[in-house]
Scaffold this active site. Structure first.
Site, mmCIF file in Angstrom:
data_model
loop_
_atom_site.group_PDB
_atom_site.id
_atom_site.type_symbol
_atom_site.label_atom_id
_atom_site.label_comp_id
_atom_site.label_asym_id
_atom_site.label_seq_id
_atom_site.Cartn_x
_atom_site.Cartn_y
_atom_site.Cartn_z
ATOM 1 C CD GLU A 21 5.316 -40.885 21.620
ATOM 2 O OE1 GLU A 21 6.308 -40.136 21.458
ATOM 3 O OE2 GLU A 21 4.716 -41.405 20.672
ATOM 4 C CD GLU A 34 3.895 -37.184 20.253
ATOM 5 O OE1 GLU A 34 3.475 -36.222 19.598
ATOM 6 O OE2 GLU A 34 4.548 -38.105 19.755
ATOM 7 C CG ASN A 36 0.645 -39.892 19.312
ATOM 8 O OD1 ASN A 36 0.530 -38.927 18.585
ATOM 9 N ND2 ASN A 36 1.813 -40.259 19.831
ATOM 10 N NE ARG A 38 -1.562 -41.310 15.336
ATOM 11 C CZ ARG A 38 -0.285 -41.606 15.517
ATOM 12 N NH1 ARG A 38 0.085 -42.853 15.766
ATOM 13 N NH2 ARG A 38 0.653 -40.690 15.456
ATOM 14 C CB VAL A 41 4.269 -47.448 13.968
ATOM 15 C CG1 VAL A 41 5.620 -47.131 14.562
ATOM 16 C CG2 VAL A 41 4.412 -48.288 12.720
ATOM 17 N NE ARG A 84 8.933 -46.724 13.637
ATOM 18 C CZ ARG A 84 8.275 -45.579 13.664
ATOM 19 N NH1 ARG A 84 8.336 -44.757 12.650
ATOM 20 N NH2 ARG A 84 7.568 -45.261 14.721
#
Length: 193
Positions: A21, A34, A36, A38, A41, A84
């Site tokens: 990101e 950062e 991640n 994985r 979402v 979301r």
């Protein structure tokens, strides 16, 4: 940014699905935030604009299957938006909303996707994250994607609990969002809520 992300992954020997990101400023500079290791979402956005099923390929890579394509072959096309849908009331300081889902109508149509586990009769517990679904649309242009998302939000019906679909629709209708000139202080600076 993509080149920097690939170099960063290679530098640490990372293999598998992951997300780096960055923040992007008005002068065209970007800054690492950062990584991640994985799927995020928001992974359906990437799936929509590349046509690649990331979950399928994450499983295949873990099983030892080599990718039949390389980064240079992935050329994103079109525009995708993901919203979301949370069981919370944004007009009451985002108060969580638990309860039983009454009527549920999920939007449909070409390039409209609703990822969820809820169903009519499902009880939303008060103990977990408020996310109840992700509404994703894809279109050729950003303006068309915004219009499609607004229509999909209007079609979404989740009775029995409070949720943020109307609030999300207000965000999509804000001038700063529509013209793409918003920053990280958008919600504070706008008239949304």
């Amino acid at each position: 940014m993509a080149e920097v992300a690939v170099r960063a992954c290679r530098a640490v020997g990372y293999r598998g699905a992951g997300t780096l990101e960055f923040l992007y400023d008005e002068d065209g500079n970007f800054y690492f935030m950062e990584m991640n290791t994985r799927l995020q979402v928001e992974h359906p956005i990437t799936e929509m604009v590349t046509g690649i099923d990331l979950v399928k390929w994450q499983i295949r890579i873990a099983a030892g299957t080599a990718l039949p394509f390389c980064n240079e072959e992935l050329i994103p096309t079109g525009h995708s938006i993901e919203c979301r849908i949370n069981a919370e009331n944004p007009y009451q300081n985002f108060r969580p909303s638990s309860g039983t889902v009454g009527m549920l109508h999920v939007p449909g149509g070409p390039w409209v996707r609703f990822d969820t586990a809820i169903y009519q009769g499902y009880t939303i517990p008060p103990y977990y994250d408020s996310l109840i679904g992700k509404l994703i649309v894809y279109a050729k242009t950003r303006d068309e994607a915004i219009r499609k998302m607004k229509a999909a939000l209007c079609e979404l019906i989740v009775e029995g609990i409070g949720h943020d679909a109307d609030y999300v629709s207000e965000i999509l209708s804000a001038e700063a969002f529509e013209n793409g000139r918003y920053t990280t202080d958008f919600l504070e600076a706008s008239n949304v809520i």
